[in-house]
Motif scaffolding. Sequence first.
Motif, PDB file in Angstrom:
ATOM      1  N   ARG A 139       0.675  -1.138   0.119  1.00 15.46           N
ATOM      2  CA  ARG A 139       0.087  -0.074  -0.098  1.00 15.46           C
ATOM      3  C   ARG A 139       0.595   1.260   0.023  1.00 15.46           C
ATOM      4  O   ARG A 139       2.004   1.264   0.627  1.00 15.46           O
ATOM      5  N   ARG A 140       0.294   2.244  -0.735  1.00 19.38           N
ATOM      6  CA  ARG A 140       1.071   3.532  -0.415  1.00 19.38           C
ATOM      7  C   ARG A 140       0.576   4.343   0.814  1.00 19.38           C
ATOM      8  O   ARG A 140      -0.533   4.254   1.200  1.00 19.38           O
ATOM      9  N   SER A 141       1.513   5.225   1.400  1.00 20.44           N
ATOM     10  CA  SER A 141       1.416   5.829   2.604  1.00 20.44           C
ATOM     11  C   SER A 141       1.039   7.133   2.247  1.00 20.44           C
ATOM     12  O   SER A 141       1.178   7.612   1.162  1.00 20.44           O
ATOM     13  N   THR A 142       0.280   7.775   3.368  1.00 16.51           N
ATOM     14  CA  THR A 142      -0.069   9.145   3.081  1.00 16.51           C
ATOM     15  C   THR A 142       0.863  10.142   3.948  1.00 16.51           C
ATOM     16  O   THR A 142       1.241   9.958   4.925  1.00 16.51           O
ATOM     17  N   SER A 143       1.327  11.306   3.111  1.00 15.77           N
ATOM     18  CA  SER A 143       2.146  12.150   3.851  1.00 15.77           C
ATOM     19  C   SER A 143       1.099  13.480   4.051  1.00 15.77           C
ATOM     20  O   SER A 143       0.389  13.642   3.377  1.00 15.77           O
ATOM     21  N   GLY A 144       1.677  13.848   5.149  1.00 18.60           N
ATOM     22  CA  GLY A 144       0.972  15.205   5.443  1.00 18.60           C
ATOM     23  C   GLY A 144       2.006  16.435   6.175  1.00 18.60           C
ATOM     24  O   GLY A 144       2.870  15.774   6.711  1.00 18.60           O
ATOM     25  N   PHE A 145       1.699  17.590   6.147  1.00 20.75           N
ATOM     26  CA  PHE A 145       2.280  18.307   6.785  1.00 20.75           C
ATOM     27  C   PHE A 145       1.508  19.739   7.107  1.00 20.75           C
ATOM     28  O   PHE A 145       0.596  20.014   6.284  1.00 20.75           O
ATOM     29  N   VAL A 146       1.900  20.801   8.013  1.00 20.35           N
ATOM     30  CA  VAL A 146       1.255  21.961   8.193  1.00 20.35           C
ATOM     31  C   VAL A 146       2.300  22.888   8.465  1.00 20.35           C
ATOM     32  O   VAL A 146       3.257  22.472   9.348  1.00 20.35           O
ATOM     33  N   PHE A 147       2.452  24.121   8.199  1.00 19.29           N
ATOM     34  CA  PHE A 147       3.384  24.980   8.538  1.00 19.29           C
ATOM     35  C   PHE A 147       2.468  26.425   8.801  1.00 19.29           C
ATOM     36  O   PHE A 147       1.396  26.511   8.369  1.00 19.29           O
ATOM     37  N   SER A 148       2.853  26.988   9.894  1.00 17.94           N
ATOM     38  CA  SER A 148       2.387  27.996  10.664  1.00 17.94           C
ATOM     39  C   SER A 148       3.314  29.171  10.531  1.00 17.94           C
ATOM     40  O   SER A 148       4.589  29.012  10.559  1.00 17.94           O
ATOM     41  N   LEU A 149       2.686  30.469  10.566  1.00 16.54           N
ATOM     42  CA  LEU A 149       3.547  31.531  10.670  1.00 16.54           C
ATOM     43  C   LEU A 149       2.676  32.556  11.277  1.00 16.54           C
ATOM     44  O   LEU A 149       1.693  32.749  11.271  1.00 16.54           O
ATOM     45  N   GLY A 150       3.338  32.806  12.685  1.00 12.74           N
ATOM     46  CA  GLY A 150       2.697  33.635  13.773  1.00 12.74           C
ATOM     47  C   GLY A 150       1.719  32.475  14.417  1.00 12.74           C
ATOM     48  O   GLY A 150       1.996  31.542  14.597  1.00 12.74           O
ATOM     49  N   ASN A 151       0.349  33.085  14.450  1.00 12.22           N
ATOM     50  CA  ASN A 151      -0.575  32.033  14.895  1.00 12.22           C
ATOM     51  C   ASN A 151      -1.480  31.300  13.925  1.00 12.22           C
ATOM     52  O   ASN A 151      -2.536  30.873  14.283  1.00 12.22           O
ATOM     53  N   GLY A 152      -1.221  31.518  12.705  1.00 12.36           N
ATOM     54  CA  GLY A 152      -1.977  30.962  11.554  1.00 12.36           C
ATOM     55  C   GLY A 152      -1.440  29.893  10.774  1.00 12.36           C
ATOM     56  O   GLY A 152      -0.039  30.133  10.420  1.00 12.36           O
TER      57      GLY A 152
END
Length: 165
Positions: free
Chosen positions: A1-14
């Motif tokens: 199976r293929r994996s799922t990649s995820g990320f989130v980047f914040s600047l300040g509070n958002g």
Amino acid sequence: RRSTSGFVFSLGNGAISWSSKKQPTVSLSSTEAEYRGAVVAACEVVWLKRTLKDLGVPIKDLTPLYCDNMSSIYLARNPVFHVQTKHIEVHYHFIRERVLVGDVDLQHISTNLQTADIFTKALGADKLWQFMTDLRLTILDLPSLRGSTEETTHNARIPQLWKSA
């Protein structure tokens, strides 16, 4: 199976950038899957830094990139060729260069604190709410689609949407 990649980047509070995608290839180990995910996030770091620089906001500090797989971190930090990783395509070793240049600092984070899991895993209610809070997400109540302010059974079935606080 293929994996799922995820990320989130914040600047300040958002949150300013986030992603959740299936990886294009099947990984032979969890280390390889996590490593590939870190590479995608490192590419986003480079793009964000260049964009912010173009907007007159240069970021010279190391950008922390949190990963919950220690083997992936060791692989990215050690430029020595390993027989066990020869199957990983050369372009995925981009993150090694970014670590050496000083664009990113790959750091370990406990799986229990990995906020990006909201994009890649089915979570229990407690973890979901914790990560929503970390990302400053709130529930948005939708107005009635029929123009009435009273709640109807039809409106009660409309799913609630998320918005960034």
